[in-house]
Write a protein that holds these residues in place. Structure first.
Motif, PDB file in Angstrom:
ATOM      1  N   ALA A  96     -19.534 -20.390  97.894  1.00 44.94           N
ATOM      2  CA  ALA A  96     -20.747 -20.981  98.620  1.00 44.94           C
ATOM      3  C   ALA A  96     -20.647 -22.289  98.220  1.00 44.94           C
ATOM      4  O   ALA A  96     -20.308 -23.024  97.110  1.00 44.94           O
TER       5      ALA A  96
ATOM      6  N   ALA B 117     -19.728 -18.246 102.011  1.00 45.29           N
ATOM      7  CA  ALA B 117     -21.123 -18.581 102.814  1.00 45.29           C
ATOM      8  C   ALA B 117     -20.816 -19.653 103.955  1.00 45.29           C
ATOM      9  O   ALA B 117     -19.955 -20.325 103.954  1.00 45.29           O
ATOM     10  N   SER B 118     -21.891 -19.683 104.909  1.00 44.37           N
ATOM     11  CA  SER B 118     -21.674 -20.678 105.883  1.00 44.37           C
ATOM     12  C   SER B 118     -21.770 -22.104 105.353  1.00 44.37           C
ATOM     13  O   SER B 118     -20.716 -22.805 105.871  1.00 44.37           O
ATOM     14  N   SER B 119     -22.199 -22.364 104.467  1.00 43.39           N
ATOM     15  CA  SER B 119     -22.202 -23.649 103.809  1.00 43.39           C
ATOM     16  C   SER B 119     -20.726 -24.129 103.312  1.00 43.39           C
ATOM     17  O   SER B 119     -20.120 -25.310 103.364  1.00 43.39           O
TER      18      SER B 119
ATOM     19  N   ASP C 244     -15.852 -12.759 109.379  1.00 42.64           N
ATOM     20  CA  ASP C 244     -17.082 -13.366 108.931  1.00 42.64           C
ATOM     21  C   ASP C 244     -16.986 -14.982 108.499  1.00 42.64           C
ATOM     22  O   ASP C 244     -17.687 -15.985 109.099  1.00 42.64           O
TER      23      ASP C 244
ATOM     24  N   GLN D 104     -16.471 -16.706 112.142  1.00 45.64           N
ATOM     25  CA  GLN D 104     -18.008 -16.796 112.899  1.00 45.64           C
ATOM     26  C   GLN D 104     -18.556 -18.036 112.374  1.00 45.64           C
ATOM     27  O   GLN D 104     -19.564 -18.560 112.944  1.00 45.64           O
ATOM     28  N   ARG D 105     -18.281 -18.382 110.926  1.00 42.21           N
ATOM     29  CA  ARG D 105     -19.245 -19.241 110.405  1.00 42.21           C
ATOM     30  C   ARG D 105     -18.629 -20.715 110.573  1.00 42.21           C
ATOM     31  O   ARG D 105     -19.246 -21.759 110.230  1.00 42.21           O
TER      32      ARG D 105
ATOM     33  N   CYS E   7     -26.139 -11.071 103.940  1.00 38.64           N
ATOM     34  CA  CYS E   7     -25.900 -12.484 104.441  1.00 38.64           C
ATOM     35  C   CYS E   7     -25.461 -12.180 105.885  1.00 38.64           C
ATOM     36  O   CYS E   7     -25.621 -13.490 106.929  1.00 38.64           O
ATOM     37  N   GLU E   8     -25.042 -11.285 106.565  1.00 41.13           N
ATOM     38  CA  GLU E   8     -24.494 -11.235 107.808  1.00 41.13           C
ATOM     39  C   GLU E   8     -25.871 -10.998 108.812  1.00 41.13           C
ATOM     40  O   GLU E   8     -25.748 -11.791 109.956  1.00 41.13           O
TER      41      GLU E   8
ATOM     42  N   THR F  34     -26.582 -14.879 109.186  1.00 44.26           N
ATOM     43  CA  THR F  34     -25.782 -15.681 110.215  1.00 44.26           C
ATOM     44  C   THR F  34     -26.313 -15.039 111.540  1.00 44.26           C
ATOM     45  O   THR F  34     -26.148 -16.144 112.333  1.00 44.26           O
TER      46      THR F  34
ATOM     47  N   LYS G 199     -27.449 -17.659 114.704  1.00 44.53           N
ATOM     48  CA  LYS G 199     -26.623 -17.984 115.907  1.00 44.53           C
ATOM     49  C   LYS G 199     -27.483 -17.458 117.093  1.00 44.53           C
ATOM     50  O   LYS G 199     -27.655 -18.104 118.065  1.00 44.53           O
TER      51      LYS G 199
ATOM     52  N   LYS H 284     -32.138 -23.530 109.660  1.00 45.34           N
ATOM     53  CA  LYS H 284     -30.845 -23.174 109.375  1.00 45.34           C
ATOM     54  C   LYS H 284     -30.657 -23.480 107.850  1.00 45.34           C
ATOM     55  O   LYS H 284     -29.856 -23.037 106.988  1.00 45.34           O
TER      56      LYS H 284
ATOM     57  N   ASN I 195     -29.184 -20.842 105.041  1.00 44.66           N
ATOM     58  CA  ASN I 195     -28.263 -21.610 103.978  1.00 44.66           C
ATOM     59  C   ASN I 195     -28.626 -21.382 102.542  1.00 44.66           C
ATOM     60  O   ASN I 195     -27.962 -21.133 101.924  1.00 44.66           O
TER      61      ASN I 195
ATOM     62  N   GLU J  33     -28.833 -17.631 101.862  1.00 44.07           N
ATOM     63  CA  GLU J  33     -27.210 -17.174 101.670  1.00 44.07           C
ATOM     64  C   GLU J  33     -26.744 -17.900 100.431  1.00 44.07           C
ATOM     65  O   GLU J  33     -25.963 -16.920  99.648  1.00 44.07           O
TER      66      GLU J  33
END
Lengths: 96, 171
Positions: A19, A54-56, A90, A93-94, B85-86, B89, B93, B110, B114, B117
């Protein structure tokens, strides 16, 4: 640059989740930059111990790559390998 | 011109005509006020519909259910991280609509997603002391409450007069 055009990322042994945008950026600079030919399809391998990303972190990791190639070319050219398909999905997707 | 002047003077000479003219005038004013108010309300209602369609299932079911999966195992390690966390996300989206209709809200949303997450994922890397688990639950609950509040507040905000979407609909 290696013949397979792939890089296997390395992290501390007890790290299960990745993350943080800055951490993603640093990982790119330390482990990916200069080791991949982005003009060809490339592979990024995450260690088996990684259970979640994590997306970050993904945004930091791919910031330079997407900046150079664009989002669509990045998605088309990158293959993510991880402990299982769910983790790889996952991560994919991020990417944004 | 003389005909018009004569007509006007004939009309306003009679008190009933004056009352009639004033009545018509106010009817027009009330009609216009009602028209713009109804137009604005339908725009607000349609925007509220987007909030309901996008967030309802998450707020009512998915977030609470997956929050319940965040628990500590016998080794004081956090579990249920990936599932929770899914959901975050997925919210990001599905809210892409707001990236263009309410960019400020989308950015704040967002950032909050974040933040949550990152906190959950980084907590997954450590072994908690028994007294720390309560702090974790308190903090994650507070983050989720902030998220709910942010969405509720924005859904009630309606259409701002300077919203580009509002003005574009008038063209």
């Amino acid at each position: 640059m290696n013949d397979d055009n792939q890089v296997k990322l390395e992290f501390e042994k007890d790290l299960s989740y990745l993350a943080g945008y800055d951490f993603g950026l640093k990982t790119y600079q330390d482990q990916i930059f200069d080791k991949i030919d982005f003009s060809k399809p490339f592979i990024i391998v995450f260690p088996d111990g990684i259970k979640g990303v994590a997306s970050s972190f993904v945004q930091g990791l791919f910031k330079e790559i997407v900046g150079q190639m664009g989002l669509i070319d990045t998605e088309n050219n990158v293959t993510i390998k991880a402990r299982n398909e769910n983790v790889a999905n996952d991560i994919r997707q991020r990417i944004e | 011109m003389k005909i018009i002047v004569k007509f006007v003077s004939d009309v306003i000479a009679s008190p009933q005509n004056i009352i009639g003219i004033i009545t018509v005038f106010f009817n027009i004013i009330f009609f216009l006020l009602n028209y713009f108010r109804t137009n604005r309300m339908s725009l607000v209602t349609s925007q509220e519909r987007y909030f309901v369609n996008i967030f309802d299932e998450f707020l009512m079911t998915k977030i609470p259910q997956n929050r319940e999966y965040l628990r500590f195992n016998d080794q004081d390690r956090l579990t249920g991280i990936v599932e929770f966390c899914e959901v975050l996300t997925e919210i990001g989206k599905k809210s892409l609509y707001f990236k263009y209709s309410r960019p400020d809200f989308y950015s704040r949303l967002k950032n909050q997603l974040n933040r949550i997450e990152d906190y959950v994922m980084m907590s997954g890397n450590k072994t908690f002391e028994p007294d720390e688990t309560g702090q974790f639950y308190g903090k994650i609950n507070a983050y989720i409450e902030e998220l709910y509040f942010m969405i509720f507040e924005e859904s009630r905000r309606g259409i701002r007069r300077k919203s580009p979407v509002y003005f574009k609909s008038k063209l």
